[in-house]
Design an enzyme around this catalytic site. Sequence first.
Site, PDB file in Angstrom:
ATOM      1  N   ALA A 118     -20.479   2.871   2.569  1.00  0.00           N
ATOM      2  CA  ALA A 118     -19.657   2.397   1.448  1.00  0.00           C
ATOM      3  C   ALA A 118     -20.511   1.606   0.453  1.00  0.00           C
ATOM      4  O   ALA A 118     -20.249   1.622  -0.751  1.00  0.00           O
ATOM      5  CB  ALA A 118     -18.521   1.539   1.978  1.00  0.00           C
ATOM      6  N   GLU A 124       0.837  -1.213   0.000  1.00  0.00           N
ATOM      7  CA  GLU A 124       0.000   0.000   0.000  1.00  0.00           C
ATOM      8  C   GLU A 124       0.867   1.257   0.000  1.00  0.00           C
ATOM      9  O   GLU A 124       1.904   1.308   0.655  1.00  0.00           O
ATOM     10  CB  GLU A 124      -0.887   0.007   1.250  1.00  0.00           C
ATOM     11  CG  GLU A 124      -1.810   1.213   1.319  1.00  0.00           C
ATOM     12  CD  GLU A 124      -3.002   0.951   2.215  1.00  0.00           C
ATOM     13  OE1 GLU A 124      -3.814   0.068   1.889  1.00  0.00           O
ATOM     14  OE2 GLU A 124      -3.102   1.629   3.243  1.00  0.00           O
TER      15      GLU A 124
HETATM   16  P1  FAD Z   1     -18.964   1.312   5.827  1.00  0.00           P
HETATM   17  O1  FAD Z   1     -18.807  -0.014   5.179  1.00  0.00           O
HETATM   18  O2  FAD Z   1     -20.013   2.202   5.284  1.00  0.00           O
HETATM   19  O3  FAD Z   1     -19.207   1.044   7.380  1.00  0.00           O
HETATM   20  C1  FAD Z   1     -19.226   2.114   8.321  1.00  0.00           C
HETATM   21  C2  FAD Z   1     -20.152   1.755   9.474  1.00  0.00           C
HETATM   22  O4  FAD Z   1     -21.497   1.745   9.027  1.00  0.00           O
HETATM   23  C3  FAD Z   1     -19.908   0.355  10.051  1.00  0.00           C
HETATM   24  O5  FAD Z   1     -20.171   0.395  11.415  1.00  0.00           O
HETATM   25  C4  FAD Z   1     -20.922  -0.509   9.331  1.00  0.00           C
HETATM   26  O6  FAD Z   1     -21.270  -1.676  10.063  1.00  0.00           O
HETATM   27  C5  FAD Z   1     -22.096   0.454   9.199  1.00  0.00           C
HETATM   28  N1  FAD Z   1     -22.883   0.189   7.988  1.00  0.00           N
HETATM   29  C6  FAD Z   1     -22.416  -0.012   6.732  1.00  0.00           C
HETATM   30  N2  FAD Z   1     -23.427  -0.187   5.858  1.00  0.00           N
HETATM   31  C7  FAD Z   1     -24.577  -0.095   6.584  1.00  0.00           C
HETATM   32  C8  FAD Z   1     -25.950  -0.143   6.253  1.00  0.00           C
HETATM   33  N3  FAD Z   1     -26.338  -0.326   4.969  1.00  0.00           N
HETATM   34  N4  FAD Z   1     -26.866   0.006   7.250  1.00  0.00           N
HETATM   35  C9  FAD Z   1     -26.454   0.240   8.530  1.00  0.00           C
HETATM   36  N5  FAD Z   1     -25.156   0.304   8.896  1.00  0.00           N
HETATM   37  C10 FAD Z   1     -24.228   0.164   7.947  1.00  0.00           C
HETATM   38  N6  FAD Z   1     -10.233   5.930   4.860  1.00  0.00           N
HETATM   39  C11 FAD Z   1      -9.924   6.918   3.981  1.00  0.00           C
HETATM   40  O7  FAD Z   1     -10.322   8.082   4.201  1.00  0.00           O
HETATM   41  N7  FAD Z   1      -9.154   6.664   2.865  1.00  0.00           N
HETATM   42  C12 FAD Z   1      -8.699   5.436   2.567  1.00  0.00           C
HETATM   43  O8  FAD Z   1      -8.011   5.248   1.561  1.00  0.00           O
HETATM   44  C13 FAD Z   1      -9.023   4.353   3.457  1.00  0.00           C
HETATM   45  N8  FAD Z   1      -8.630   3.084   3.196  1.00  0.00           N
HETATM   46  C14 FAD Z   1      -9.019   2.060   4.026  1.00  0.00           C
HETATM   47  C15 FAD Z   1      -8.659   0.742   3.701  1.00  0.00           C
HETATM   48  C16 FAD Z   1      -9.019  -0.325   4.532  1.00  0.00           C
HETATM   49  C17 FAD Z   1      -8.626  -1.731   4.156  1.00  0.00           C
HETATM   50  C18 FAD Z   1      -9.732  -0.053   5.729  1.00  0.00           C
HETATM   51  C19 FAD Z   1     -10.087  -1.189   6.652  1.00  0.00           C
HETATM   52  C20 FAD Z   1     -10.106   1.249   6.055  1.00  0.00           C
HETATM   53  C21 FAD Z   1      -9.766   2.319   5.214  1.00  0.00           C
HETATM   54  N9  FAD Z   1     -10.150   3.637   5.482  1.00  0.00           N
HETATM   55  C22 FAD Z   1      -9.810   4.663   4.610  1.00  0.00           C
HETATM   56  C23 FAD Z   1     -10.877   3.961   6.720  1.00  0.00           C
HETATM   57  C24 FAD Z   1     -12.416   3.921   6.503  1.00  0.00           C
HETATM   58  O9  FAD Z   1     -12.807   4.932   5.622  1.00  0.00           O
HETATM   59  C25 FAD Z   1     -13.059   4.128   7.874  1.00  0.00           C
HETATM   60  O10 FAD Z   1     -12.788   3.004   8.676  1.00  0.00           O
HETATM   61  C26 FAD Z   1     -14.545   4.451   7.903  1.00  0.00           C
HETATM   62  O11 FAD Z   1     -14.908   4.702   9.270  1.00  0.00           O
HETATM   63  C27 FAD Z   1     -15.477   3.328   7.434  1.00  0.00           C
HETATM   64  O12 FAD Z   1     -15.372   3.100   6.095  1.00  0.00           O
HETATM   65  P2  FAD Z   1     -16.084   1.801   5.456  1.00  0.00           P
HETATM   66  O13 FAD Z   1     -15.885   1.890   4.013  1.00  0.00           O
HETATM   67  O14 FAD Z   1     -15.660   0.581   6.164  1.00  0.00           O
HETATM   68  O15 FAD Z   1     -17.619   2.148   5.821  1.00  0.00           O
END
Ligand code: FAD
Length: 286
Positions: free
Chosen positions: A123, A17
Amino acid sequence: MKISEIIRREKPSLSFEVFPPKTGAAFQDVSAAATAIADLQPSYISVTYGAGGGTSRYTFDLAEALLKKGTTPLVHLSCIAATPQTIAAQLATLREMGVENILALRGDLPEGTKADALSYRYASDLTEEIRKFGGFCIGGACYPETHPESASGAADIESLKIKVEKGCEFLTTQMFFDNNILYNFIYRMYKAGLDIPVVAGIMPVTNPVQIKRICAISGTSLPQRFIRIVDRYGDNPAAMKQAGIAYATEQIIDLFANGINAVHVYSMNKPDVAKAIKDNLSEILK
Ligand code: FAD
């Protein structure tokens, strides 16, 4: 090449990464680091996306530099501060560049932003948008120790199911320092009916102060065995680096031995660390 194909192969996959600079002045240094990591011929290199999208240009520029080197980039994209118009424009640019893989993320809410003013809440909303646009292999993030905002591990896995229904083809994990945490997470996923390739995220720790802060924010636990290493070598950067690389290598070998075929190393723009890990696995990766 699509990452869904890379990680389905029999040969273990090892990816690295890089993260973009905050300013243009630092771009050359980061690009040189990314190029040096690409020279190690990893399965692919992910390029992170600055929170809020302010540095998205550099994310795309780094991906372009990797494509020129013949390395597959995985471009991170977050939707929390985005609108359908900005996402459509970014997807068109990525398609034009020849990028095939996107890690679809929510990102973290910038301070002062109201959740009800957002175009995208999760997401999975972005995943759906990318799938509708077409042509990309879409990945997502997952949290073996549960996302800090989730009410429970089970609720978190239900959210992952939605992500997969909307088009997510593989998951990359948050870092973890005890492999049993990952094995338990995968067991819970399967039990809940979720069967999707999981790429294990491994962080070689070379800066103990930084890692304690990141772990506190992300809810990642530090096992006693690891804390003892940090306590013993944390004040000696060269020794800490060697110990951090050895610890990460041991985790990776155990993961491969237990059937996890894809490992992603949070190499943090450090070609020397990436090279040391790759060298330690030279026979294992053949
Ligand atoms: P989501 O999948 O949307 O989840 C967030 C929260 O919402 C979780 O608690 C989930 O259970 C809940 N949730 C999801 N969908 C639903 C739904 N439909 N209904 C109800 N609840 C729901 N951040 C950056 O800014 N830039 C990056 O490049 C970056 N890269 C990352 C790479 C990896 C491998 C990881 C693990 C994290 C990364 N992050 C990055 C951090 C990430 O953006 C944060 O952890 C953020 O808080 C959550 O993003 P997510 O995409 O997991 O969100």
